[in-house]
Design a protein around this motif. Structure first.
Motif, PDB file in Angstrom:
ATOM      1  N   ALA A 164      14.032   4.983  -3.599  1.00 54.03           N
ATOM      2  CA  ALA A 164      12.836   4.222  -3.227  1.00 54.03           C
ATOM      3  C   ALA A 164      12.038   3.919  -4.481  1.00 54.03           C
ATOM      4  CB  ALA A 164      11.987   5.009  -2.230  1.00 54.03           C
ATOM      5  N   ILE A 165      11.104   2.992  -4.350  1.00 60.65           N
ATOM      6  CA  ILE A 165      10.324   2.542  -5.502  1.00 60.65           C
ATOM      7  C   ILE A 165       8.864   2.361  -5.108  1.00 60.65           C
ATOM      8  CG2 ILE A 165      10.807   0.095  -5.015  1.00 60.65           C
ATOM      9  CD1 ILE A 165      10.894  -0.333  -8.090  1.00 60.65           C
ATOM     10  N   ASP A 166       7.979   2.642  -6.054  1.00 62.65           N
ATOM     11  CA  ASP A 166       6.584   2.198  -5.955  1.00 62.65           C
ATOM     12  C   ASP A 166       6.521   0.812  -6.593  1.00 62.65           C
ATOM     13  OD1 ASP A 166       5.797   4.618  -4.878  1.00 62.65           O
ATOM     14  OD2 ASP A 166       4.784   5.335  -6.678  1.00 62.65           O
ATOM     15  N   THR A 214       0.814  -1.229   0.000  1.00 61.91           N
ATOM     16  CA  THR A 214       0.000   0.000   0.000  1.00 61.91           C
ATOM     17  C   THR A 214       0.842   1.271   0.000  1.00 61.91           C
ATOM     18  OG1 THR A 214      -0.340   0.546   2.375  1.00 61.91           O
ATOM     19  CG2 THR A 214      -1.746  -1.202   1.404  1.00 61.91           C
ATOM     20  N   GLU A 215       2.160   1.184   0.183  1.00 59.12           N
ATOM     21  CA  GLU A 215       2.958   2.393   0.368  1.00 59.12           C
ATOM     22  C   GLU A 215       3.441   2.978  -0.962  1.00 59.12           C
ATOM     23  OE1 GLU A 215       4.720   2.147   4.767  1.00 59.12           O
ATOM     24  OE2 GLU A 215       5.776   0.881   3.333  1.00 59.12           O
ATOM     25  N   TYR A 216       4.088   4.140  -0.875  1.00 57.23           N
ATOM     26  CA  TYR A 216       4.463   4.916  -2.050  1.00 57.23           C
ATOM     27  C   TYR A 216       5.647   5.801  -1.674  1.00 57.23           C
ATOM     28  CZ  TYR A 216       1.393   7.637   0.841  1.00 57.23           C
ATOM     29  OH  TYR A 216       0.812   8.220   1.948  1.00 57.23           O
ATOM     30  N   ILE A 217       6.292   6.339  -2.683  1.00 59.41           N
ATOM     31  CA  ILE A 217       7.557   7.051  -2.521  1.00 59.41           C
ATOM     32  C   ILE A 217       7.466   8.197  -1.516  1.00 59.41           C
ATOM     33  CG2 ILE A 217       9.019   8.705  -3.763  1.00 59.41           C
ATOM     34  CD1 ILE A 217       8.755   6.775  -6.198  1.00 59.41           C
ATOM     35  N   GLU A 218       6.448   9.037  -1.656  1.00 59.28           N
ATOM     36  CA  GLU A 218       6.385  10.235  -0.821  1.00 59.28           C
ATOM     37  C   GLU A 218       6.327   9.902   0.660  1.00 59.28           C
ATOM     38  OE1 GLU A 218       5.408  11.392  -4.890  1.00 59.28           O
ATOM     39  OE2 GLU A 218       4.649   9.787  -3.591  1.00 59.28           O
ATOM     40  N   LYS A 219       5.762   8.770   1.015  1.00 59.02           N
ATOM     41  CA  LYS A 219       5.719   8.364   2.418  1.00 59.02           C
ATOM     42  C   LYS A 219       7.120   8.113   2.955  1.00 59.02           C
ATOM     43  CE  LYS A 219       3.500   4.926   5.421  1.00 59.02           C
ATOM     44  NZ  LYS A 219       2.555   3.794   5.443  1.00 59.02           N
ATOM     45  N   TYR A 220       8.062   7.815   2.067  1.00 56.19           N
ATOM     46  CA  TYR A 220       9.437   7.550   2.486  1.00 56.19           C
ATOM     47  C   TYR A 220      10.327   8.791   2.417  1.00 56.19           C
ATOM     48  CZ  TYR A 220       8.554   2.793   3.515  1.00 56.19           C
ATOM     49  OH  TYR A 220       8.077   1.665   4.141  1.00 56.19           O
ATOM     50  N   GLY A 228       1.054   2.787  -5.336  1.00 62.39           N
ATOM     51  CA  GLY A 228       1.605   4.112  -5.583  1.00 62.39           C
ATOM     52  C   GLY A 228       1.172   4.611  -6.951  1.00 62.39           C
ATOM     53  N   LEU A 229       2.083   5.228  -7.690  1.00 69.28           N
ATOM     54  CA  LEU A 229       1.787   5.666  -9.053  1.00 69.28           C
ATOM     55  C   LEU A 229       2.332   4.703 -10.101  1.00 69.28           C
ATOM     56  CD1 LEU A 229       2.286   9.548  -8.896  1.00 69.28           C
ATOM     57  CD2 LEU A 229       0.225   8.183  -8.489  1.00 69.28           C
ATOM     58  N   SER A 230       2.889   3.577  -9.669  1.00 68.85           N
ATOM     59  CA  SER A 230       3.246   2.525 -10.622  1.00 68.85           C
ATOM     60  C   SER A 230       1.966   1.923 -11.200  1.00 68.85           C
ATOM     61  CB  SER A 230       4.084   1.447  -9.939  1.00 68.85           C
ATOM     62  OG  SER A 230       5.379   1.935  -9.635  1.00 68.85           O
ATOM     63  N   ALA A 231       2.114   1.169 -12.273  1.00 71.25           N
ATOM     64  CA  ALA A 231       0.951   0.608 -12.949  1.00 71.25           C
ATOM     65  C   ALA A 231       0.149  -0.285 -12.015  1.00 71.25           C
ATOM     66  CB  ALA A 231       1.402  -0.185 -14.172  1.00 71.25           C
ATOM     67  N   ARG A 232      -1.153  -0.057 -11.956  1.00 67.14           N
ATOM     68  CA  ARG A 232      -2.062  -0.959 -11.256  1.00 67.14           C
ATOM     69  C   ARG A 232      -2.352  -2.134 -12.194  1.00 67.14           C
ATOM     70  NH1 ARG A 232      -4.072   1.745  -6.362  1.00 67.14           N
ATOM     71  NH2 ARG A 232      -2.482   3.359  -6.072  1.00 67.14           N
ATOM     72  N   LEU A 233      -2.506  -3.314 -11.613  1.00 65.45           N
ATOM     73  CA  LEU A 233      -2.488  -4.528 -12.428  1.00 65.45           C
ATOM     74  C   LEU A 233      -3.869  -5.078 -12.766  1.00 65.45           C
ATOM     75  CD1 LEU A 233       0.501  -6.363 -10.710  1.00 65.45           C
ATOM     76  CD2 LEU A 233       0.537  -4.740 -12.619  1.00 65.45           C
ATOM     77  N   LEU A 234      -4.915  -4.501 -12.175  1.00 64.63           N
ATOM     78  CA  LEU A 234      -6.266  -4.996 -12.415  1.00 64.63           C
ATOM     79  C   LEU A 234      -7.178  -3.841 -12.818  1.00 64.63           C
ATOM     80  CD1 LEU A 234      -6.679  -7.368  -9.324  1.00 64.63           C
ATOM     81  CD2 LEU A 234      -6.059  -8.013 -11.661  1.00 64.63           C
ATOM     82  N   ASP A 235      -8.343  -4.176 -13.336  1.00 62.97           N
ATOM     83  CA  ASP A 235      -9.330  -3.150 -13.688  1.00 62.97           C
ATOM     84  C   ASP A 235      -9.761  -2.368 -12.444  1.00 62.97           C
ATOM     85  OD1 ASP A 235      -9.237  -3.903 -16.337  1.00 62.97           O
ATOM     86  OD2 ASP A 235     -10.989  -5.219 -16.195  1.00 62.97           O
TER      87      ASP A 235
END
Length: 311
Positions: free
Chosen positions: A73-75, A51-57, A80-87
């Motif tokens: 750091a990475i999403d 559930t985490e993302y870059i800005e939190k770090y 985060g803003l990386s690709a979501r994998l489902l509809d």
């Protein structure tokens, strides 16, 4: 050079110069990474949790910069803003848990492209701790690692455990992989829960700061995991616990009030880690790096001391 990506500076509190870029994993999934270039000692890889993302770090990056470290750091895919994998973008999902190692490989290529100098070290939280342990077994070139509540097992009650495994084993056959895991939904725990009795932190300021992120940028929010993610996480944590400890100096922090990951595999693993040490923190909950100031300070001081011993 990597393509610039959005960096949400309005919610970040990291050191100056933080910037994000788009990466591509080997299977084509678009990922977002960030570098905070301040620091002369070396480079720390930050592996976030589910559930985490870059800005939190950004705050951990500031803690590290104050001690002389630059950080990246990475999403992870699917958050985060990386690709979501489902509809359904609110559902946390991964096809195979080892796909996260493709994200690690993309981050490693980013470090080379950015010409970030070593030596290299790892800080990994929760799900990032499982990804990080897997990466160490695959030869991640770090000199030492610090773990915060690593997900080397999932917190399940005695009643939930056999049900979770039965569901995991039947998920693919029954076509359930893209449904929410039991007791979860599209709602973000952080956005919906009250501070009183929350599972993440005993620090009200950190709680309010994290909640403010999702109010300002709801696109960062992630709900519960898919049954497919649960299946993959159960099998991966079992696989990791059957492997010997990597030959890397390591430190793990675990709160006395941990109720997200299963503490027992963490304790067992650190007892069998030849160059490992476990720090049990009275009163701490799951997010050690988002805990009360004295707990955060203790974690980063101990990580700094460990890393500095291997310069």
């Amino acid at each position: 050079m990597p393509e610039p990506a959005p960096f949400l500076a309005d919610i970040a509190e990291g050191p100056a110069g933080g910037r994000a870029c788009w990466l591509r994993a080997a299977d084509g999934v678009r990922l977002r990474a960030c570098v905070w270039p301040e620091g002369e000692k070396g480079t720390v890889l930050l592996f976030p949790g589910r559930t985490e993302y870059i800005e939190k770090y950004s705050r951990p990056a500031a803690e590290l910069a104050a001690r002389g470290w630059r950080s990246v750091a990475i999403d992870w895919r699917g958050q985060g803003l990386s690709a979501r994998l489902l509809d359904d973008p609110a559902m946390g999902h991964v096809v195979h848990f080892r796909d996260y190692q493709k994200d690690v490989a993309a981050l490693s290529e980013f470090i080379v492209a950015e010409d970030l100098s070593g030596p290299f070290f790892l800080i990994a939280h929760s799900m990032g701790g499982a990804i990080g342990l897997g990466a160490l077994h695959e030869g991640l070139a770090v000199r030492a690692a610090a773990f915060s509540a690593p997900m080397w097992g999932i917190h399940l009650t005695a009643r939930q455990r056999p049900m979770a495994w039965a569901l995991a084993l039947a998920a693919r056959a029954l076509g359930l992989e893209h449904r929410y895991a039991p007791s979860t939904s599209a709602a973000s725990y952080l956005a919906e829960a009250d501070f009183a009795g929350n599972l993440l932190t005993s620090d009200p300021e950190s709680w309010a700061w994290m909640q403010s992120h999702l109010k300002a940028h709801p696109e960062l929010a992630l709900g519960g995991p898919s049954i497919g993610w649960l299946r993959e996480a159960l099998f991966e944590t079992r696989r990791l616990m059957r492997l010997p400890a990597p030959d890397v100096p390591a430190l793990a922090f675990l709160g006395s009030e941990e109720r997200v990951v299963d503490p027992r595999p963490v304790i067992r693993r650190m007892r069998s880690w030849p160059r490992g040490r476990l720090e049990l923190v009275e009163g701490a909950r799951h997010e050690i790096m988002m805990e009360r100031p004295e707990i955060r300070r203790r974690f980063f001081d101990e990580a700094d001391a460990l890393f500095s011993a291997f310069l």
